[in-house]
Design a protein around this motif. Sequence first.
Motif, mmCIF file in Angstrom:
data_model
loop_
_atom_site.group_PDB
_atom_site.id
_atom_site.type_symbol
_atom_site.label_atom_id
_atom_site.label_comp_id
_atom_site.label_asym_id
_atom_site.label_seq_id
_atom_site.Cartn_x
_atom_site.Cartn_y
_atom_site.Cartn_z
ATOM 1 N N ALA A 137 3.500 7.746 -6.693
ATOM 2 C CA ALA A 137 3.453 7.965 -5.246
ATOM 3 C C ALA A 137 3.652 6.633 -4.538
ATOM 4 C CB ALA A 137 2.119 8.582 -4.839
ATOM 5 N N SER A 138 4.090 6.718 -3.295
ATOM 6 C CA SER A 138 4.328 5.504 -2.518
ATOM 7 C C SER A 138 4.118 5.787 -1.040
ATOM 8 C CB SER A 138 5.767 5.017 -2.741
ATOM 9 O OG SER A 138 6.708 5.860 -2.092
ATOM 10 N N ASP A 139 4.337 4.761 -0.249
ATOM 11 C CA ASP A 139 4.495 4.960 1.180
ATOM 12 C C ASP A 139 5.976 4.770 1.496
ATOM 13 O OD1 ASP A 139 4.966 2.211 1.229
ATOM 14 O OD2 ASP A 139 3.373 1.760 2.673
ATOM 15 N N HIS A 140 6.316 4.749 2.759
ATOM 16 C CA HIS A 140 7.711 4.627 3.173
ATOM 17 C C HIS A 140 8.356 3.319 2.732
ATOM 18 C CE1 HIS A 140 5.093 3.013 6.298
ATOM 19 N NE2 HIS A 140 6.053 2.146 6.557
ATOM 20 N N ALA A 141 7.589 2.256 2.648
ATOM 21 C CA ALA A 141 8.141 0.947 2.292
ATOM 22 C C ALA A 141 8.583 0.868 0.833
ATOM 23 C CB ALA A 141 7.107 -0.143 2.577
ATOM 24 N N ALA A 142 8.096 1.780 0.013
ATOM 25 C CA ALA A 142 8.371 1.696 -1.430
ATOM 26 C C ALA A 142 9.124 2.908 -1.969
ATOM 27 C CB ALA A 142 7.060 1.507 -2.182
ATOM 28 N N VAL A 143 9.732 3.694 -1.093
ATOM 29 C CA VAL A 143 10.447 4.896 -1.545
ATOM 30 C C VAL A 143 11.566 4.544 -2.524
ATOM 31 C CG1 VAL A 143 11.979 6.763 -0.779
ATOM 32 C CG2 VAL A 143 9.850 6.329 0.422
ATOM 33 N N ASP A 192 9.446 11.716 0.168
ATOM 34 C CA ASP A 192 10.842 11.869 -0.240
ATOM 35 C C ASP A 192 11.806 11.072 0.622
ATOM 36 O OD1 ASP A 192 10.092 13.688 -2.263
ATOM 37 O OD2 ASP A 192 10.059 15.324 -0.812
ATOM 38 N N THR A 193 11.342 10.580 1.766
ATOM 39 C CA THR A 193 12.201 9.819 2.679
ATOM 40 C C THR A 193 11.485 8.535 3.078
ATOM 41 O OG1 THR A 193 11.315 10.720 4.747
ATOM 42 C CG2 THR A 193 13.041 12.028 3.623
ATOM 43 N N ALA A 194 12.213 7.685 3.777
ATOM 44 C CA ALA A 194 11.653 6.422 4.263
ATOM 45 C C ALA A 194 11.027 6.575 5.650
ATOM 46 C CB ALA A 194 12.722 5.343 4.278
ATOM 47 N N ASP A 195 10.824 7.806 6.092
ATOM 48 C CA ASP A 195 10.125 8.029 7.366
ATOM 49 C C ASP A 195 8.688 7.530 7.221
ATOM 50 O OD1 ASP A 195 12.425 9.240 8.282
ATOM 51 O OD2 ASP A 195 11.689 11.279 7.971
ATOM 52 N N ARG A 196 8.150 6.954 8.284
ATOM 53 C CA ARG A 196 6.825 6.358 8.260
ATOM 54 C C ARG A 196 5.754 7.362 7.823
ATOM 55 N NH1 ARG A 196 2.359 6.246 10.803
ATOM 56 N NH2 ARG A 196 1.091 4.388 10.948
ATOM 57 N N VAL A 197 4.931 6.926 6.875
ATOM 58 C CA VAL A 197 3.782 7.701 6.401
ATOM 59 C C VAL A 197 2.602 6.739 6.230
ATOM 60 C CG1 VAL A 197 5.173 9.449 5.206
ATOM 61 C CG2 VAL A 197 4.383 7.430 3.950
ATOM 62 N N ASP A 198 1.433 7.293 5.989
ATOM 63 C CA ASP A 198 0.237 6.474 5.787
ATOM 64 C C ASP A 198 -0.081 6.381 4.295
ATOM 65 O OD1 ASP A 198 -0.072 6.121 8.527
ATOM 66 O OD2 ASP A 198 -1.252 7.957 8.720
ATOM 67 N N TYR A 199 -0.129 5.162 3.768
ATOM 68 C CA TYR A 199 -0.357 4.959 2.342
ATOM 69 C C TYR A 199 -1.649 5.582 1.829
ATOM 70 C CZ TYR A 199 -3.187 1.023 3.924
ATOM 71 O OH TYR A 199 -4.122 0.249 4.551
ATOM 72 N N MET A 240 1.858 -1.709 -7.291
ATOM 73 C CA MET A 240 2.767 -2.828 -7.067
ATOM 74 C C MET A 240 3.283 -2.769 -5.642
ATOM 75 S SD MET A 240 4.900 -2.982 -10.660
ATOM 76 C CE MET A 240 5.009 -1.211 -10.944
ATOM 77 N N GLY A 241 3.713 -3.915 -5.148
ATOM 78 C CA GLY A 241 4.264 -4.019 -3.804
ATOM 79 C C GLY A 241 5.771 -4.124 -3.835
ATOM 80 N N ALA A 242 6.432 -3.197 -3.175
ATOM 81 C CA ALA A 242 7.900 -3.180 -3.168
ATOM 82 C C ALA A 242 8.487 -4.376 -2.422
ATOM 83 C CB ALA A 242 8.399 -1.881 -2.542
ATOM 84 N N ARG A 243 7.748 -4.917 -1.481
ATOM 85 C CA ARG A 243 8.238 -6.076 -0.737
ATOM 86 C C ARG A 243 7.983 -7.387 -1.477
ATOM 87 N NH1 ARG A 243 5.771 -3.548 4.657
ATOM 88 N NH2 ARG A 243 7.558 -2.264 5.252
ATOM 89 N N LEU A 244 7.219 -7.312 -2.567
ATOM 90 C CA LEU A 244 6.842 -8.516 -3.308
ATOM 91 C C LEU A 244 7.355 -8.534 -4.740
ATOM 92 C CD1 LEU A 244 3.117 -8.609 -2.139
ATOM 93 C CD2 LEU A 244 5.077 -9.803 -1.128
ATOM 94 N N THR A 245 7.638 -7.367 -5.295
ATOM 95 C CA THR A 245 8.032 -7.254 -6.699
ATOM 96 C C THR A 245 9.366 -6.531 -6.782
ATOM 97 O OG1 THR A 245 5.685 -7.080 -7.274
ATOM 98 C CG2 THR A 245 7.266 -6.442 -8.964
ATOM 99 N N GLY A 246 10.366 -7.189 -7.358
ATOM 100 C CA GLY A 246 11.688 -6.578 -7.491
ATOM 101 C C GLY A 246 11.708 -5.487 -8.554
ATOM 102 N N PRO A 247 12.766 -4.698 -8.564
ATOM 103 C CA PRO A 247 12.849 -3.566 -9.499
ATOM 104 C C PRO A 247 12.745 -3.952 -10.971
ATOM 105 C CG PRO A 247 14.575 -3.408 -7.845
ATOM 106 C CD PRO A 247 13.906 -4.733 -7.656
ATOM 107 N N ASP A 248 13.407 -5.021 -11.379
ATOM 108 C CA ASP A 248 13.354 -5.413 -12.792
ATOM 109 C C ASP A 248 11.953 -5.857 -13.198
ATOM 110 O OD1 ASP A 248 16.025 -4.794 -13.167
ATOM 111 O OD2 ASP A 248 16.711 -6.850 -12.814
ATOM 112 N N MET A 249 11.296 -6.633 -12.355
ATOM 113 C CA MET A 249 9.931 -7.064 -12.653
ATOM 114 C C MET A 249 8.992 -5.862 -12.625
ATOM 115 S SD MET A 249 7.900 -9.431 -13.589
ATOM 116 C CE MET A 249 8.764 -10.970 -13.303
ATOM 117 N N ALA A 250 9.195 -4.956 -11.686
ATOM 118 C CA ALA A 250 8.347 -3.758 -11.612
ATOM 119 C C ALA A 250 8.487 -2.927 -12.887
ATOM 120 C CB ALA A 250 8.701 -2.930 -10.384
ATOM 121 N N LYS A 251 9.692 -2.800 -13.397
ATOM 122 C CA LYS A 251 9.902 -2.063 -14.654
ATOM 123 C C LYS A 251 9.210 -2.773 -15.815
ATOM 124 C CE LYS A 251 14.297 -0.097 -13.186
ATOM 125 N NZ LYS A 251 15.760 -0.170 -13.323
ATOM 126 N N ALA A 252 9.289 -4.093 -15.841
ATOM 127 C CA ALA A 252 8.624 -4.856 -16.906
ATOM 128 C C ALA A 252 7.110 -4.678 -16.827
ATOM 129 C CB ALA A 252 9.004 -6.335 -16.819
#
Length: 144
Positions: A6-12, A35-42, A106-118
Amino acid sequence: MRIAIASDHAAVDLKAELREHLIEQGHEVADLGPDTADRVDYPDFGYKLAAVVADGTAERGVALCGSGIGISMAVNRNPACRCALVSEPLSAALSREHNDANCIAMGARLTGPDMAKACLDAFLSTDFGGGRHAGRVEKLSNPS
């Protein structure tokens, strides 16, 4: 393994990448939204994730937001959940080995996809060490 994500809009977008990564590895994945990047509450999505991990529907949980901080706090409100905020594979592995974490954040604004997968791979491939850690972990859900 049954994994909820699960995520919020920033990490879709990161959620979609990690979901596909998990499916490619043969895991059963429940995407709890959004399912979308529309604003939601984490907190709404953190609580939803915590509920399915707590009731055993999912064996592990993956919680994502912009920083990872807010959603990890929401997940950790459930006493059955031990959600570790991580940004590199060592902390992900130690969260399992020492703390028996059943969720990772994890934070999508702080951790890139490759590092997140690792991080996710390290989290899922590490077993709880038990032993001297078991009593401490028990106190997390049952404070005296």
